[in-house]
Design a protein around this motif. Structure first.
Motif, mmCIF file in Angstrom:
data_model
loop_
_atom_site.group_PDB
_atom_site.id
_atom_site.type_symbol
_atom_site.label_atom_id
_atom_site.label_comp_id
_atom_site.label_asym_id
_atom_site.label_seq_id
_atom_site.Cartn_x
_atom_site.Cartn_y
_atom_site.Cartn_z
ATOM 1 N N LEU A 1 0.825 -1.207 0.000
ATOM 2 C CA LEU A 1 0.000 0.000 0.000
ATOM 3 C C LEU A 1 0.861 1.259 0.000
ATOM 4 O O LEU A 1 0.470 2.282 -0.583
ATOM 5 C CB LEU A 1 -0.929 -0.008 1.223
ATOM 6 N N LEU A 2 2.026 1.214 0.633
ATOM 7 C CA LEU A 2 2.898 2.390 0.690
ATOM 8 C C LEU A 2 3.248 2.867 -0.720
ATOM 9 O O LEU A 2 3.158 4.064 -1.026
ATOM 10 C CB LEU A 2 4.172 2.063 1.473
ATOM 11 N N LYS B 1 -4.395 13.612 2.115
ATOM 12 C CA LYS B 1 -5.146 12.482 1.552
ATOM 13 C C LYS B 1 -4.306 11.209 1.599
ATOM 14 O O LYS B 1 -4.816 10.129 1.931
ATOM 15 C CB LYS B 1 -5.553 12.802 0.108
ATOM 16 N N ALA B 2 -3.021 11.344 1.279
ATOM 17 C CA ALA B 2 -2.122 10.186 1.322
ATOM 18 C C ALA B 2 -1.959 9.680 2.750
ATOM 19 O O ALA B 2 -1.945 8.463 3.002
ATOM 20 C CB ALA B 2 -0.764 10.562 0.742
ATOM 21 N N THR B 3 -1.857 10.612 3.693
ATOM 22 C CA THR B 3 -1.730 10.240 5.108
ATOM 23 C C THR B 3 -2.951 9.442 5.565
ATOM 24 O O THR B 3 -2.825 8.400 6.226
ATOM 25 C CB THR B 3 -1.563 11.503 5.974
ATOM 26 N N PRO C 1 1.823 6.728 9.503
ATOM 27 C CA PRO C 1 2.746 7.573 8.740
ATOM 28 C C PRO C 1 3.725 8.317 9.653
ATOM 29 O O PRO C 1 3.340 8.812 10.724
ATOM 30 C CB PRO C 1 1.810 8.551 8.021
ATOM 31 N N ASP C 2 4.977 8.357 9.235
ATOM 32 C CA ASP C 2 6.007 9.067 9.990
ATOM 33 C C ASP C 2 6.364 10.378 9.304
ATOM 34 O O ASP C 2 6.548 11.395 9.954
ATOM 35 C CB ASP C 2 7.250 8.183 10.133
ATOM 36 N N ALA C 3 6.478 10.341 7.975
ATOM 37 C CA ALA C 3 6.796 11.551 7.226
ATOM 38 C C ALA C 3 6.420 11.354 5.766
ATOM 39 O O ALA C 3 6.706 10.313 5.181
ATOM 40 C CB ALA C 3 8.289 11.884 7.331
ATOM 41 N N LEU D 1 9.040 11.647 -0.783
ATOM 42 C CA LEU D 1 9.746 10.816 0.192
ATOM 43 C C LEU D 1 8.735 10.327 1.225
ATOM 44 O O LEU D 1 8.092 11.131 1.902
ATOM 45 C CB LEU D 1 10.866 11.609 0.871
ATOM 46 N N MET D 2 8.599 9.016 1.316
ATOM 47 C CA MET D 2 7.599 8.410 2.193
ATOM 48 C C MET D 2 8.287 7.630 3.301
ATOM 49 O O MET D 2 9.251 6.898 3.052
ATOM 50 C CB MET D 2 6.720 7.445 1.400
ATOM 51 N N ALA D 3 7.771 7.753 4.511
ATOM 52 C CA ALA D 3 8.223 6.928 5.627
ATOM 53 C C ALA D 3 7.010 6.642 6.507
ATOM 54 O O ALA D 3 6.263 7.554 6.872
ATOM 55 C CB ALA D 3 9.311 7.631 6.432
#
Length: 282
Positions: free
Chosen positions: A203-204, A228-230, A240-242, A264-266
């Motif tokens: 999903l990420l 929306k992504a969060t 979600p972290d960032a 950048l996804m974390a």
């Protein structure tokens, strides 16, 4: 394949290769190897006849000691994969060899600006530790080329800047992210996910792809898309972290002259922190 623990023995072997004019490619790792690491090796073997891989879980870049202690260590399996990949030397030093006087008095390398934002804010000292160990390994191996994955986007940017600033005669090769068929970016941390989490993990990447589509249709304000992504990640079981969207060259805020942004996804899935990224043309 030679497995070497002693830096002086490593230097002697490198010297022999250098005297015969052979070029060396270097891939530093923390072990627990997967197909993403093998892709780095294969890419490096296109440009050099000698391949050197290091395995060292670097305590200097962990600000969480539990994370350091629990980092997966799979040396015997790693050796088999490296031998099958045609690696010439595996350098496996101990922390006592790399930091003989401990971390408190160790000289360090720090790349300003690039190390201070994004992951650098969330993980104080991480990039200083990374820059220091990479510099030390570069000094020991003396490679002509070195391969790093684009999955660690900020790390790659820092290394490129460090090599440029310090005048290191090393060609840095950026290797694209290797993904599973379901889109999940390969990572050593994936091994810490249970079966249920492995089903959720892709999903990420899917949310990231949706976010990429959104921002190409927008102006410079991405807050609604990030929110929306969060929400999509939270509803799917992530914490979600960032989520950041920045200029892909400077890692600073996107502006009117930005040609490429990077997402950048974390996010945490259980206790495991997963990261991913995607460059988007604006």
């Amino acid at each position: 394949m030679k497995i070497i623990h002693d830096p002086m023995l490593l230097r002697n072997n490198i010297k022999q290769f250098k005297t015969t004019g052979q070029e060396i490619v270097f891939i530093p790792t923390m072990g627990n190897l997967h197909d993403g690491h093998i892709a780095l090796i294969k890419e490096g073997q296109k440009v050099a006849s000698i391949t050197v891989v290091s395995i060292f879980v670097n305590p200097m870049q962990f600000n969480n000691q539990a994370d350091l202690k629990n980092y997966p260590r799979t040396l015997e399996a790693d050796y088999k994969k490296l031998e099958a990949a045609g690696v010439d030397i595996v350098f496996v030093p101990s922390a006592e060899v790399i930091y003989p006087h401990g971390l408190e008095t160790q000289t360090y390398i720090e790349v300003p600006v690039l190390s201070d934002v994004l992951e650098g804010k969330l993980r104080p000292g991480h990039f200083r530790g990374m820059s220091t160990i990479v510099t030390k390994l570069f000094n020991l191996v003396q490679p002509d080329h070195a391969c790093f994955g684009e999955k660690d986007f900020q790390q790659l940017a820092i290394i490129k800047q460090m090599v440029k600033d310090m005048g290191m005669p090393i060609n840095i090769i950026a290797v694209p992210i290797i993904r599973a068929e379901n889109g999940l970016a390969l990572s050593s941390r994936n091994s810490k996910l249970n079966a249920e989490q492995m089903q959720i993990a892709p999903l990420l990447a899917r949310v990231m792809q949706q976010l990429a589509g959104d921002i190409t249709q927008q102006t410079l304000n991405y807050d609604d898309s990030i929110n929306k992504a969060t929400q999509a990640l939270e509803q799917g079981g992530f914490k979600p972290d960032a989520i950041d969207i920045v200029d892909a060259q400077t890692l600073q805020a996107v502006h009117s002259e930005t040609k490429q942004a990077v997402i950048l996804m974390a996010a945490y899935l259980g206790n495991t922190r997963l990261i991913d990224n995607k460059v988007v043309n604006l």
